[in-house]
Design a protein around this motif. Structure first.
Motif, mmCIF file in Angstrom:
data_model
loop_
_atom_site.group_PDB
_atom_site.id
_atom_site.type_symbol
_atom_site.label_atom_id
_atom_site.label_comp_id
_atom_site.label_asym_id
_atom_site.label_seq_id
_atom_site.Cartn_x
_atom_site.Cartn_y
_atom_site.Cartn_z
ATOM 1 N N ARG A 133 -11.713 2.505 5.011
ATOM 2 C CA ARG A 133 -12.610 1.605 5.740
ATOM 3 C C ARG A 133 -14.036 1.729 5.217
ATOM 4 O O ARG A 133 -14.723 0.734 5.012
ATOM 5 C CB ARG A 133 -12.560 1.913 7.241
ATOM 6 C CG ARG A 133 -13.355 0.926 8.077
ATOM 7 C CD ARG A 133 -13.257 1.188 9.575
ATOM 8 N NE ARG A 133 -11.865 1.263 9.993
ATOM 9 C CZ ARG A 133 -11.337 2.307 10.645
ATOM 10 N NH1 ARG A 133 -12.083 3.346 10.953
ATOM 11 N NH2 ARG A 133 -10.067 2.299 10.987
ATOM 12 N N ALA A 187 -4.465 -1.410 5.656
ATOM 13 C CA ALA A 187 -4.467 0.054 5.580
ATOM 14 C C ALA A 187 -5.784 0.633 6.096
ATOM 15 O O ALA A 187 -5.803 1.737 6.647
ATOM 16 C CB ALA A 187 -4.201 0.504 4.146
ATOM 17 N N SER A 188 -6.883 -0.097 5.950
ATOM 18 C CA SER A 188 -8.184 0.413 6.395
ATOM 19 C C SER A 188 -8.271 0.525 7.921
ATOM 20 O O SER A 188 -9.127 1.240 8.430
ATOM 21 C CB SER A 188 -9.323 -0.469 5.873
ATOM 22 O OG SER A 188 -9.401 -1.677 6.585
ATOM 23 N N THR A 189 -7.376 -0.152 8.628
ATOM 24 C CA THR A 189 -7.386 -0.018 10.089
ATOM 25 C C THR A 189 -6.869 1.353 10.512
ATOM 26 O O THR A 189 -7.058 1.751 11.660
ATOM 27 C CB THR A 189 -6.535 -1.117 10.776
ATOM 28 O OG1 THR A 189 -5.164 -0.963 10.401
ATOM 29 C CG2 THR A 189 -7.034 -2.509 10.401
ATOM 30 N N ARG A 190 -6.237 2.070 9.591
ATOM 31 C CA ARG A 190 -5.671 3.386 9.886
ATOM 32 C C ARG A 190 -6.295 4.508 9.051
ATOM 33 O O ARG A 190 -5.910 5.661 9.206
ATOM 34 C CB ARG A 190 -4.162 3.363 9.632
ATOM 35 C CG ARG A 190 -3.426 2.449 10.563
ATOM 36 C CD ARG A 190 -1.932 2.430 10.228
ATOM 37 N NE ARG A 190 -1.283 1.357 10.939
ATOM 38 C CZ ARG A 190 -1.134 0.118 10.470
ATOM 39 N NH1 ARG A 190 -1.581 -0.183 9.285
ATOM 40 N NH2 ARG A 190 -0.538 -0.804 11.187
ATOM 41 N N ASP A 191 -7.204 4.169 8.170
ATOM 42 C CA ASP A 191 -7.758 5.165 7.261
ATOM 43 C C ASP A 191 -9.278 5.005 7.186
ATOM 44 O O ASP A 191 -9.771 4.023 6.607
ATOM 45 C CB ASP A 191 -7.121 4.996 5.874
ATOM 46 C CG ASP A 191 -7.534 6.072 4.904
ATOM 47 O OD1 ASP A 191 -8.746 6.182 4.613
ATOM 48 O OD2 ASP A 191 -6.652 6.801 4.424
ATOM 49 N N GLU A 192 -9.985 5.964 7.748
ATOM 50 C CA GLU A 192 -11.449 5.892 7.814
ATOM 51 C C GLU A 192 -12.089 5.901 6.425
ATOM 52 O O GLU A 192 -13.068 5.202 6.175
ATOM 53 C CB GLU A 192 -11.997 7.044 8.658
ATOM 54 C CG GLU A 192 -13.492 6.987 8.866
ATOM 55 C CD GLU A 192 -13.975 5.726 9.563
ATOM 56 O OE1 GLU A 192 -15.068 5.237 9.208
ATOM 57 O OE2 GLU A 192 -13.274 5.219 10.458
ATOM 58 N N GLN A 208 -3.621 9.056 -2.042
ATOM 59 C CA GLN A 208 -4.422 8.172 -1.186
ATOM 60 C C GLN A 208 -5.808 7.953 -1.794
ATOM 61 O O GLN A 208 -6.317 6.837 -1.791
ATOM 62 C CB GLN A 208 -4.527 8.749 0.226
ATOM 63 C CG GLN A 208 -5.318 7.887 1.186
ATOM 64 C CD GLN A 208 -4.643 6.561 1.525
ATOM 65 O OE1 GLN A 208 -3.640 6.158 0.946
ATOM 66 N NE2 GLN A 208 -5.224 5.856 2.472
ATOM 67 N N TRP A 233 0.814 -1.211 0.000
ATOM 68 C CA TRP A 233 0.000 0.000 0.000
ATOM 69 C C TRP A 233 0.848 1.262 0.000
ATOM 70 O O TRP A 233 0.724 2.132 -0.841
ATOM 71 C CB TRP A 233 -0.933 -0.004 1.206
ATOM 72 C CG TRP A 233 -1.946 1.081 1.172
ATOM 73 C CD1 TRP A 233 -1.848 2.324 1.738
ATOM 74 C CD2 TRP A 233 -3.205 1.045 0.512
ATOM 75 N NE1 TRP A 233 -2.967 3.055 1.475
ATOM 76 C CE2 TRP A 233 -3.823 2.286 0.734
ATOM 77 C CE3 TRP A 233 -3.877 0.072 -0.230
ATOM 78 C CZ2 TRP A 233 -5.087 2.590 0.230
ATOM 79 C CZ3 TRP A 233 -5.133 0.361 -0.729
ATOM 80 C CH2 TRP A 233 -5.724 1.622 -0.498
ATOM 81 N N SER A 234 1.735 1.381 0.957
ATOM 82 C CA SER A 234 2.488 2.621 1.110
ATOM 83 C C SER A 234 3.634 2.753 0.110
ATOM 84 O O SER A 234 4.205 3.829 -0.028
ATOM 85 C CB SER A 234 3.011 2.753 2.537
ATOM 86 O OG SER A 234 3.832 1.655 2.850
#
Length: 190
Positions: free
Chosen positions: A107, A99-104, A41, A14-15
């Protein structure tokens, strides 16, 4: 650019998808990336959501050809065999979930894909006469996601192993086996 972003997410993580690498892969100038998307992003989110939607739509489309619930389950589980766990699409799913655990925003995008998948699965299960179609769709969807994610760790988790176990979800429960959930506890307390 969407396809290039999805490929890079699956290949590098992802990053690791930068504007420069994405522009090179897509064969465009870096300025074009930001012209079409508010941010890198936003592009990664759109790429992940589109690819995940395509997998979900493909799986639910197969259900339409099924004669009954058992055949539909077999089709959807066998479709997962094309994902080894080490392929770019499996890695895209893994990277996006992480990544969704850190990006609303991510998510919400993934939740939208899951919601659409579950609603289509619920409608099909209801048509097939499966008990508690909405609840079954939630559990079956989570199980299918889990199989796809676990394949990276256990490549032997194929349809031949999974299908017989998940088939139990669709089997009707005999009336004599149904309890209110407290009967067994009351008997154990005696």
């Amino acid at each position: 650019m969407i396809t290039a972003a999805a490929e890079l997410i699956g290949e590098r993580g992802w990053s690791a998808v930068s504007t420069r690498t994405l522009a090179e892969r897509a064969g465009v100038g870096p300025g074009l990336v930001h012209y079409h998307f508010a941010s890198l992003q936003a592009l990664r989110i759109e790429a992940a959501a589109q690819m995940m939607s395509a997998v979900a739509e493909g799986a639910t489309a197969r259900l339409e050809t099924a004669a009954d619930a058992e055949e539909g389950l077999a089709l959807i589980i066998r479709d997962l065999d094309r994902f080894s766990g080490d392929d770019p699409m499996s890695r895209l799913f893994i990277e996006a979930y992480l990544a969704s655990t850190r990006d609303e925003e991510l998510r919400r995008a993934i939740s939208g894909v899951l919601e659409l998948f579950r609603s289509r699965l619920t409608a099909w299960l209801a048509t097939a006469g499966v008990e508690a179609p909405e609840e079954t769709a939630r559990v079956l969807g989570a199980a299918l996601d889990g199989v796809m994610l676990h394949r990276a760790l256990d490549p032997g988790l194929t349809s031949g192993v999974v299908e017989p176990m998940l088939r139990r979800l669709l089997a009707p429960t005999p009336v004599s086996d149904r309890t209110d959930g407290h009967e067994e506890q009351r008997q154990g307390d005696r």
